[in-house]
Design a protein around this motif. Structure first.
Motif, PDB file in Angstrom:
ATOM      1  N   ILE A  76      17.655  33.727  52.023  1.00 30.52           N
ATOM      2  CA  ILE A  76      18.746  35.027  52.772  1.00 30.52           C
ATOM      3  C   ILE A  76      17.516  35.324  53.989  1.00 30.52           C
ATOM      4  CG2 ILE A  76      18.436  36.833  50.642  1.00 30.52           C
ATOM      5  CD1 ILE A  76      15.676  37.597  51.296  1.00 30.52           C
ATOM      6  N   GLY A  77      17.871  35.453  55.358  1.00 31.09           N
ATOM      7  CA  GLY A  77      17.039  35.858  56.682  1.00 31.09           C
ATOM      8  C   GLY A  77      17.852  36.091  56.788  1.00 31.09           C
ATOM      9  N   ALA A  78      17.807  36.679  58.714  1.00 34.56           N
ATOM     10  CA  ALA A  78      18.028  37.370  59.728  1.00 34.56           C
ATOM     11  C   ALA A  78      19.532  35.731  59.533  1.00 34.56           C
ATOM     12  CB  ALA A  78      17.695  37.264  61.022  1.00 34.56           C
ATOM     13  N   ASN A  79      19.835  36.637  60.898  1.00 29.45           N
ATOM     14  CA  ASN A  79      21.547  35.665  61.687  1.00 29.45           C
ATOM     15  C   ASN A  79      20.091  34.704  62.427  1.00 29.45           C
ATOM     16  OD1 ASN A  79      23.469  37.349  61.118  1.00 29.45           O
ATOM     17  ND2 ASN A  79      23.775  38.652  62.358  1.00 29.45           N
ATOM     18  N   GLY A  80      20.681  33.828  62.598  1.00 30.50           N
ATOM     19  CA  GLY A  80      20.693  32.158  63.256  1.00 30.50           C
ATOM     20  C   GLY A  80      19.114  31.251  62.357  1.00 30.50           C
ATOM     21  N   ALA A  81      18.830  32.020  61.571  1.00 30.32           N
ATOM     22  CA  ALA A  81      17.205  31.822  60.995  1.00 30.32           C
ATOM     23  C   ALA A  81      17.988  30.624  60.239  1.00 30.32           C
ATOM     24  CB  ALA A  81      17.570  33.138  59.580  1.00 30.32           C
ATOM     25  N   GLY A  82      19.271  29.915  59.913  1.00 27.13           N
ATOM     26  CA  GLY A  82      19.720  28.751  59.193  1.00 27.13           C
ATOM     27  C   GLY A  82      21.002  29.008  57.686  1.00 27.13           C
ATOM     28  N   LYS A  83      20.666  29.845  57.816  1.00 25.85           N
ATOM     29  CA  LYS A  83      21.531  29.657  56.283  1.00 25.85           C
ATOM     30  C   LYS A  83      22.622  29.261  56.104  1.00 25.85           C
ATOM     31  CE  LYS A  83      21.891  34.756  56.175  1.00 25.85           C
ATOM     32  NZ  LYS A  83      21.035  35.203  57.632  1.00 25.85           N
ATOM     33  N   SER A  84      23.797  30.151  56.837  1.00 26.92           N
ATOM     34  CA  SER A  84      24.940  29.161  57.243  1.00 26.92           C
ATOM     35  C   SER A  84      24.662  27.599  56.997  1.00 26.92           C
ATOM     36  CB  SER A  84      25.959  29.787  57.718  1.00 26.92           C
ATOM     37  OG  SER A  84      26.152  30.886  57.583  1.00 26.92           O
ATOM     38  N   THR A  85      24.311  26.969  58.026  1.00 30.24           N
ATOM     39  CA  THR A  85      23.632  25.688  59.064  1.00 30.24           C
ATOM     40  C   THR A  85      23.390  25.173  56.968  1.00 30.24           C
ATOM     41  OG1 THR A  85      23.081  26.029  60.626  1.00 30.24           O
ATOM     42  CG2 THR A  85      22.321  23.722  59.741  1.00 30.24           C
ATOM     43  N   THR A  86      22.683  25.104  56.301  1.00 33.82           N
ATOM     44  CA  THR A  86      21.507  24.706  54.615  1.00 33.82           C
ATOM     45  C   THR A  86      22.838  24.988  53.915  1.00 33.82           C
ATOM     46  OG1 THR A  86      19.734  26.358  55.092  1.00 33.82           O
ATOM     47  CG2 THR A  86      19.839  25.231  53.053  1.00 33.82           C
ATOM     48  N   LEU A  87      24.107  25.646  53.895  1.00 31.68           N
ATOM     49  CA  LEU A  87      25.158  25.171  52.988  1.00 31.68           C
ATOM     50  C   LEU A  87      26.013  24.010  53.588  1.00 31.68           C
ATOM     51  CD1 LEU A  87      26.356  28.937  52.033  1.00 31.68           C
ATOM     52  CD2 LEU A  87      24.610  27.077  50.941  1.00 31.68           C
ATOM     53  N   LYS A  88      26.114  23.838  55.010  1.00 34.76           N
ATOM     54  CA  LYS A  88      26.837  23.321  55.337  1.00 34.76           C
ATOM     55  C   LYS A  88      26.260  22.018  55.514  1.00 34.76           C
ATOM     56  CE  LYS A  88      28.990  25.759  58.999  1.00 34.76           C
ATOM     57  NZ  LYS A  88      29.219  26.393  60.936  1.00 34.76           N
ATOM     58  N   ALA A  89      25.061  21.638  55.217  1.00 34.30           N
ATOM     59  CA  ALA A  89      24.199  20.448  55.338  1.00 34.30           C
ATOM     60  C   ALA A  89      25.285  19.590  53.227  1.00 34.30           C
ATOM     61  CB  ALA A  89      23.428  19.989  55.366  1.00 34.30           C
ATOM     62  N   ILE A  90      24.858  21.028  52.882  1.00 36.81           N
ATOM     63  CA  ILE A  90      24.912  20.621  51.474  1.00 36.81           C
ATOM     64  C   ILE A  90      26.083  20.013  51.058  1.00 36.81           C
ATOM     65  CG2 ILE A  90      24.897  21.726  49.103  1.00 36.81           C
ATOM     66  CD1 ILE A  90      22.485  23.638  49.589  1.00 36.81           C
ATOM     67  N   GLY A 141      28.554  19.107  52.586  1.00 34.00           N
ATOM     68  CA  GLY A 141      29.073  17.656  53.762  1.00 34.00           C
ATOM     69  C   GLY A 141      29.374  17.229  55.506  1.00 34.00           C
ATOM     70  N   LEU A 142      29.583  19.201  55.500  1.00 33.98           N
ATOM     71  CA  LEU A 142      29.980  19.446  56.932  1.00 33.98           C
ATOM     72  C   LEU A 142      29.381  19.406  58.187  1.00 33.98           C
ATOM     73  CD1 LEU A 142      31.865  23.166  55.886  1.00 33.98           C
ATOM     74  CD2 LEU A 142      32.347  20.852  55.408  1.00 33.98           C
ATOM     75  N   ILE A 143      28.160  19.291  57.569  1.00 36.21           N
ATOM     76  CA  ILE A 143      27.140  18.476  59.401  1.00 36.21           C
ATOM     77  C   ILE A 143      26.206  18.133  58.195  1.00 36.21           C
ATOM     78  CG2 ILE A 143      27.305  20.334  59.956  1.00 36.21           C
ATOM     79  CD1 ILE A 143      24.788  21.395  59.731  1.00 36.21           C
ATOM     80  N   LYS A 144      25.976  16.484  59.239  1.00 32.40           N
ATOM     81  CA  LYS A 144      24.917  15.608  58.637  1.00 32.40           C
ATOM     82  C   LYS A 144      23.413  15.758  59.247  1.00 32.40           C
ATOM     83  CE  LYS A 144      28.327  12.904  56.543  1.00 32.40           C
ATOM     84  NZ  LYS A 144      27.545  12.052  55.384  1.00 32.40           N
ATOM     85  N   PRO A 145      22.450  15.968  58.050  1.00 33.48           N
ATOM     86  CA  PRO A 145      21.127  16.103  58.788  1.00 33.48           C
ATOM     87  C   PRO A 145      20.983  15.140  59.726  1.00 33.48           C
ATOM     88  CG  PRO A 145      21.545  16.032  56.127  1.00 33.48           C
ATOM     89  CD  PRO A 145      22.394  15.843  56.922  1.00 33.48           C
ATOM     90  N   SER A 146      19.562  15.670  60.556  1.00 33.71           N
ATOM     91  CA  SER A 146      18.855  13.789  60.870  1.00 33.71           C
ATOM     92  C   SER A 146      17.975  14.029  60.879  1.00 33.71           C
ATOM     93  CB  SER A 146      18.387  14.782  62.427  1.00 33.71           C
ATOM     94  OG  SER A 146      17.872  16.017  62.000  1.00 33.71           O
ATOM     95  N   ALA A 147      17.760  14.534  59.021  1.00 35.96           N
ATOM     96  CA  ALA A 147      16.480  13.758  58.636  1.00 35.96           C
ATOM     97  C   ALA A 147      16.495  15.167  57.266  1.00 35.96           C
ATOM     98  CB  ALA A 147      14.837  13.895  59.069  1.00 35.96           C
ATOM     99  N   GLY A 148      15.642  13.795  56.363  1.00 37.79           N
ATOM    100  CA  GLY A 148      16.083  14.447  54.607  1.00 37.79           C
ATOM    101  C   GLY A 148      16.603  13.833  53.481  1.00 37.79           C
ATOM    102  N   THR A 149      16.562  15.069  52.287  1.00 40.97           N
ATOM    103  CA  THR A 149      17.135  14.127  51.330  1.00 40.97           C
ATOM    104  C   THR A 149      18.213  15.617  50.765  1.00 40.97           C
ATOM    105  OG1 THR A 149      15.349  14.441  49.392  1.00 40.97           O
ATOM    106  CG2 THR A 149      15.972  12.835  50.764  1.00 40.97           C
TER     107      THR A 149
END
Length: 251
Positions: free
Chosen positions: A33-47, A49-57
């Motif tokens: 949970i979090g406010a709009n723009g906090a990174g929730k959807s980005t987290t799902l897209k990274a998992i 494979g819709l976007i590639k992380p710049s760092a991390g595993t």
């Protein structure tokens, strides 16, 4: 099952995720949970494979997902239901469901899976020959869920499934999520409706400006006054339990 460590994502060199750490155990429903723009959807897209992380595993069942494309992740059982339903508007309901079973792991038993979808969502059965784009918003959400069910998810990523729906349809969304869980799926649920998300989940993570700032059991998060004020919209309510709340008595 899923482990995320020090995950960073950037959009045009602007940080979207700043060192996210998360873990999800097999069989859990976990809310993000979090406010709009906090990174929730980005987290799902990274998992997914819709976007590639710049760092991390990101690891799934002990396997790194770094070099896998979305189609390969689907074969592993990682199914993403994005915000906005994203049904195929010109395909019929039945054709949309068939798309959900294209992965090798989901082939075989397609007829039985489709009938289970129609049992859970009778309106889809009534509209099976109707174009997906002609359905109401609630029916399209049910179709998106049905398509995910056809894919036999192991890990289900749900992005704002109740967005824009009437309260009676939100209840139907909650029942569908419970059904996925009963069928054995592990679920990561992103919801602007934090009360709904934490009512369904066993644990939750709170994300702010791309960082996880709090994690706890869902009941504890529901009782946390900071979470209640920031994400549940009312400061004058007393939490009775994780699913039922009532106004505090006036003095």
């Amino acid at each position: 099952m899923l482990r995320i460590e020090n995950l960073h994502v950037e959009y045009a060199q602007i940080p979207a995720l700043r060192g996210v750490d998360m873990d999800i155990n097999t069989g859990e429903i976990v809310a993000l949970i979090g406010a709009n723009g906090a990174g929730k959807s980005t987290t799902l897209k990274a998992i997914s494979g819709l976007i590639k992380p710049s760092a991390g595993t990101i690891e799934f069942a002990g396997r790194s997902l770094a070099d896998l494309v979305p189609e390969q992740l689907v074969e592993l059982g990682i199914i993403h239901v994005p915000e906005g339903r994203r049904v195929f508007p010109r395909l019929t309901v039945e054709e949309n469901l068939k798309v959900g079973s294209y992965a090798l792991r989901a082939r075989g038993g397609e007829k039985e899976a489709r009938e289970r979808v129609y049992t859970l969502f009778p309106r889809l059965a009534e509209r099976r020959r109707q174009a997906g784009g002609s359905l109401s918003g609630g029916e399209q959400q049910m179709l998106a869920f049905g398509r995910a069910m056809m894919a036999k998810p192991v890990l289900l990523l749900l992005d704002e499934p109740s967005l824009g729906l009437a309260p009676i349809l939100v209840e139907e969304v909650a029942r569908a999520i419970d059904r996925f869980h009963d069928d054995g799926a592990t679920i990561l649920l992103v919801e602007q409706n934090a009360e709904l998300a934490l009512g369904l989940a066993s644990r939750g993570f709170v994300i702010e400006t791309g960082r996880i700032v709090l994690t706890d059991t869902a009941p504890n998060l529901l009782k946390n006054p900071n979470v209640w004020a920031s994400y549940l919209g009312r400061e004058d309510w007393e939490v009775v339990d994780e699913r039922h709340r009532a106004p505090a008595p006036s003095s």
